[in-house]
Design a protein around this motif. Structure first.
Motif, PDB file in Angstrom:
ATOM      1  N   LEU B 254       0.849  -1.194   0.000  1.00  0.00           N
ATOM      2  CA  LEU B 254       0.000   0.000   0.000  1.00  0.00           C
ATOM      3  C   LEU B 254       0.887   1.246   0.000  1.00  0.00           C
ATOM      4  O   LEU B 254       1.912   1.280   0.692  1.00  0.00           O
ATOM      5  CB  LEU B 254      -0.901   0.024   1.242  1.00  0.00           C
ATOM      6  N   THR B 300      -6.019   5.811   0.048  1.00  0.00           N
ATOM      7  CA  THR B 300      -5.228   5.466  -1.143  1.00  0.00           C
ATOM      8  C   THR B 300      -6.079   5.671  -2.386  1.00  0.00           C
ATOM      9  O   THR B 300      -7.298   5.845  -2.296  1.00  0.00           O
ATOM     10  CB  THR B 300      -4.672   4.029  -1.048  1.00  0.00           C
ATOM     11  N   ARG B 301      -5.405   5.667  -3.548  1.00  0.00           N
ATOM     12  CA  ARG B 301      -6.096   5.883  -4.815  1.00  0.00           C
ATOM     13  C   ARG B 301      -5.965   4.659  -5.701  1.00  0.00           C
ATOM     14  O   ARG B 301      -4.968   3.944  -5.619  1.00  0.00           O
ATOM     15  CB  ARG B 301      -5.436   7.060  -5.546  1.00  0.00           C
ATOM     16  N   GLY B 302      -6.940   4.464  -6.561  1.00  0.00           N
ATOM     17  CA  GLY B 302      -6.825   3.341  -7.474  1.00  0.00           C
ATOM     18  C   GLY B 302      -7.823   3.443  -8.605  1.00  0.00           C
ATOM     19  O   GLY B 302      -8.556   4.436  -8.699  1.00  0.00           O
ATOM     20  N   THR B 320      -4.404  -0.346  -7.052  1.00  0.00           N
ATOM     21  CA  THR B 320      -3.835   0.898  -6.524  1.00  0.00           C
ATOM     22  C   THR B 320      -2.599   1.275  -7.326  1.00  0.00           C
ATOM     23  O   THR B 320      -2.133   0.495  -8.169  1.00  0.00           O
ATOM     24  CB  THR B 320      -3.417   0.723  -5.053  1.00  0.00           C
TER      25      THR B 320
END
Lengths: 286, 361
Positions: B254, B300-302, B320
Motif C-alpha cells: 500500500l 489510497t487511490r486506485g 492501486t
C-alpha cells in the motif's frame, strides 16, 4: 428407446447380424428340434417321427418320474437354503472386510470355481470315502467310520460346494451397494448388530437376495455330474434321468419331454421372481 | 461441560485426520464444526457418535469417558448427510424404530412419534414411504427420528448440503428454531461458513486436523485468530508488513501508512481489512481525510478493474498505484446509486483505524 435411422440402422444390423445368426443356428434351431421331438416317437436307432403325440408328456407324470422331479426340487431347494445360510454371512463379512481381506475372501470363493468340476468332484470323493480323510481323521479319535459317499448327504454337500459362488457373488454385489449410513443410523438409534441385520439390511437387500437364490436354484436343479458321482442309487436327480433317455435308453422324444418339463420349472421360478419384483414396484407406487 | 474432547487424535495410517483436538461444548449450545473438506470435522463428529474409534485422547459426555461405549449405547443421535431414512419403513415406523428398541410402551411411543412429526411439520405424512418424500421432507424424518429419542446431543452431518438454495435458507432458520424449542445440544458439521455463522451459537474452525479457533460467529469474523481463519471466513484483503510502536503499519503493498487501533504488539505482522469496511468515493470528489490523529493515513487511490453487481451490494476489484488489487464491497443503499461505478473509474479508498485486524500467524 431411441429411434434408429439412416447410417446407424446399417450399423445396427451389421452388429446385430452375427449374434442373431449364432443364436438362431445354435440355440433356437436345436432347441426347436428337441421341442418337436418331445411330440414324437422313436423309429429305429436314429429316426424320430414327430406325430404330435402327448404320450411323452403323459409319461413324465408317471409317479417314478414325478418322484425324481420332486426329489430334484428338494435337493436344489435344500442346496439353495444351505448356500444362503453360509453365503449371506460370508458376503456380509466380505462387504465390511479391508480391501486386502476382501481379495482373499473373493479368491477363496473363486479358486474352486475356476477348477474343473470333475476334478473337484473326484477330490470330494477322496475326502468323503469310507477310507477318506474325514473318516481317517475321525478314526484317529475313535469315531466312525461313517458311510458318507453315495448318500444324499454327499450329494447336497457337493451341490452346496459347487453352487456357493452363485449365491455369494450376487449377494456381495448387492450388499456392497447398500448405503453404509443406513447401518450406522440403525446402530445410532440403539439397535444391536443382529437387529440391524434382520430389520434393516435384509429387508432392504431382499430383492437382491431373491435374485441370488434364483441364480443358485436354477443350476442346482439341473445338476448332473455331482449327483451322478457322489450320489447313491436313490439320489439321482432329473438330469441323470434325462441323460439316460438320450443315451442308454435311446428314447430322444421322452428325454426331450423331460428336458422341457425341467425348463418349464425353471421358467416358473423366474416368473415367480418377476412377480415378486412387480409386487414390490406396485407397493412402492401405492 | 456436557461434551469434552481431550487431546483427541485420529490417524488413518500415518495421516492424522484429527490432530490433538481439545474442545468443550456446553449443554444447550448450537455448536458448529466448520472447515474445508478433509479438515477432520466429520471424523471428529463420527468419533463423538462412536462410529469411528479414537487413536489417542478421550471423549467425555456428561463427565463419562465414552471409550468402549458402542454407538447404540451413547446418549447421542445423528442426522446423517444422506439422511439414511430406512426406505422399507413408513415415516412413522422410521421415527418409532429407536423407541421400539428402547421398549417404550406402545401408547407412549405413538404419542412421542406424533409429537416428533408435528415438531418437524410432517404430521400429515406419517403413513408415507420415504420414496414419496422430497429431499427436505426426508431430512425432517431423519431429524424427527433422532430427536424422538431425546438425546443429550444431536449430531448433524452437513444437514443442509443436499437441499436446494431456497429450501436451505428456510431450513436454516427452522433448525435453529427447533433447537431453541427442544433445548437439546446440537453439534453440526458444515463446510459452509454462512450456515455456521447463521445458525451456531459457537463455532470451531478446523484445518488439516487442527483446531484453528473456537469462538462465536461474530468473533470468528471480526477477531480471527490467524490468517487461515481470516481468509476462510468471508472475504478479506491481507497485507504483510511491520507494525511500529506508534500503531502505524507499513507495507510495500500500500502506498499509504496504515493507522490502527492501539493495543497491538509491534513487530512483523499482517493486517486484514474486510472489503465492506473500505469506503470508496470517486476520484473527482475531494480527497477524503484520514483519521484525526494522522490525516495522511488510511487513504489510497486506485482504478476499478472489475465490478460485480449483486443487487444488495456491488463487489469491486481496485488496482492501486502500487499495483495491489484491493477488494471493496459497496452497499447499494439507495436506488439512485445503482447501477455500479463503471470499470476504469478512478477512485479514493479509505477506512477507519478500527477496520484492520492485526494477525501474527
Amino acid at each position: 428407446m431411441t429411434r434408429i435411422t439412416g447410417g446407424s440402422r446399417a450399423a445396427f444390423w451389421a452388429l446385430f447380424a452375427a449374434p442373431a445368426v449364432w443364436m438362431t443356428a445354435f440355440f433356437v434351431v436345436p432347441l426347436s428340434v428337441i421341442w418337436a421331438y418331445s411330440f414324437g416317437r422313436t423309429l429305429g436307432l436314429t429316426q424320430v417321427d414327430v406325430t404330435g403325440t402327448l404320450a411323452n408328456y403323459a409319461r413324465v407324470f408317471d409317479p417314478v418320474y414325478l418322484w425324481i422331479f420332486a426329489k430334484s426340487l428338494v435337493f436344489a431347494g435344500a442346496t439353495t437354503a444351505i448356500c444362503l445360510v453360509i453365503g449371506f454371512p460370508y458376503a456380509l463379512v466380505m462387504t465390511f472386510a479391508s480391501n486386502r481381506a476382501k481379495i482373499g475372501l473373493l479368491l477363496a470363493i473363486m479358486l474352486p470355481f475356476w477348477t474343473n468340476l470333475l476334478v473337484r468332484t473326484y477330490a470330494l470323493m477322496a475326502v468323503m470315502r469310507t477310507e477318506g480323510w474325514i473318516n481317517d481323521g475321525l478314526g484317529a479319535v475313535g469315531l466312525g467310520p461313517f458311510e458318507m459317499l453315495h448318500t444324499n448327504f454327499a450329494v447336497i454337500t457337493g451341490l452346496v460346494y459347487v453352487h456357493l459362488p452363485f449365491i455369494v457373488l450376487p449377494l456381495f454385489s448387492t450388499l456392497d451397494r447398500l448405503d453404509r449410513s443406513l447401518i450406522e443410523a440403525s446402530l445410532d438409534l440403539g439397535a444391536g448388530h443382529l437387529r440391524t441385520i434382520f430389520q434393516v439390511v435384509i429387508p432392504i437387500v431382499w430383492p437382491g437376495i431373491l435374485s441370488a437364490l434364483l441364480l443358485c436354484f436354477i443350476p442346482a436343479l439341473g445338476s448332473y455330474l455331482t449327483p451322478d458321482l457322489l450320489g447313491g442309487t436313490d439320489s439321482q436327480m432329473i438330469a441323470s434321468v434325462i441323460e439316460r433317455q438320450f443315451k442308454r435308453a435311446n428314447d430322444w422324444p421322452f428325454g426331450a419331454a423331460l428336458s422341457f418339463m425341467l425348463m418349464y420349472l425353471t421358467l416358473a421360478a423366474m416368473a415367480w421372481r418377476a412377480l415378486a419384483e412387480r409386487r414390490a414396484v406396485l407397493r412402492k407406487a401405492r | 461441560m456436557l461434551i469434552r474432547f481431550e487431546n483427541v487424535t485420529k490417524r488413518f495410517g500415518r495421516f492424522a485426520a484429527v490432530d490433538n483436538v481439545s474442545l468443550d461444548i456446553a449443554a444447550g449450545e448450537f455448536f458448529a464444526l466448520l472447515g474445508p473438506s478433509g479438515c477432520g470435522k466429520t471424523t471428529l463428529l463420527r468419533m463423538l457418535a462412536g462410529l469411528e474409534p479414537l487413536s489417542e485422547g478421550r471423549i467425555l459426555i456428561d463427565g463419562i469417558d465414552m471409550a468402549g461405549t458402542p454407538p447404540n449405547r451413547r446418549p447421542v443421535n445423528m442426522v446423517f448427510q444422506s439422511y439414511a431414512v430406512f426406505p422399507h419403513m413408513t415415516v412413522a415406523d422410521n421415527v418409532a424404530y429407536g423407541l421400539k428398541i428402547d421398549k417404550v410402551p406402545r401408547a407412549q411411543r405413538e404419542t412421542r412419534v406424533a409429537e416428533a412429526l408435528d415438531l418437524v411439520k410432517l404430521g400429515d405424512f406419517a403413513q408415507r414411504r420415504p420414496d414419496q418424500l422430497s429431499g427436505g421432507q426426508r431430512q425432517r424424518v431423519a431429524l424427527a427420528r433422532a430427536l424422538v429419542k431425546r438425546p443429550k446431543v444431536l449430531l448433524l452431518d452437513e444437514p443442509l448440503s443436499a437441499l436446494d438454495a431456497k429450501l436451505r435458507d428456510a431450513m436454516r432458520g427452522e433448525l435453529a428454531a427447533i433447537q431453541r424449542e427442544v433445548g437439546v445440544t446440537f453439534v453440526m458439521v458444515t463446510h459452509d461458513q454462512d450456515e455456521a455463522l447463521a445458525m451456531a451459537s459457537r463455532c470451531a474452525l478446523m484445518n488439516l486436523g487442527k483446531l484453528q479457533q473456537v469462538a462465536s460467529p461474530g468473533d470468528l469474523y471480526e477477531h480471527p485468530a490467524n490468517r487461515f481463519v481470516a481468509d476462510f471466513i468471508g472475504s478479506i484483503n491481507l497485507f504483510e508488513g511491520t507494525l511500529a510502536p506508534d500503531n502505524t503499519f507499513a507495507t510495500a503493498a500500500l502506498d499509504t501508512p496504515v493507522l490502527i487501533e492501539p493495543g497491538a504488539t509491534a513487530g512483523p505482522a499482517w493486517i486484514g481489512i474486510r472489503p465492506e469496511k473500505i469506503v470508496m468515493t470517486p476520484a473527482s470528489a475531494p480527497r477524503p481525510t484520514g483519521p484525526a490523529a494522522r490525516p495522511a493515513a488510511n487513504v489510497t487511490r486506485g482504478t476499478i478493474v472489475t465490478s460485480a453487481y449483486l443487487g444488495a451490494t456491488t463487489q469491486y476489484d481496485v488496482r492501486t498505484g502500487s499495483g495491489t488489487l484491493i477488494k471493496v464491497t459497496a452497499p447499494n443503499g439507495t436506488r439512485s446509486t445503482s447501477p455500479a461505478l463503471p470499470v476504469g473509474t478512478a477512485v479514493w479508498l479509505h477506512w477507519a483505524p478500527d477496520a484492520p485486524v492485526v494477525l501474527y500467524g
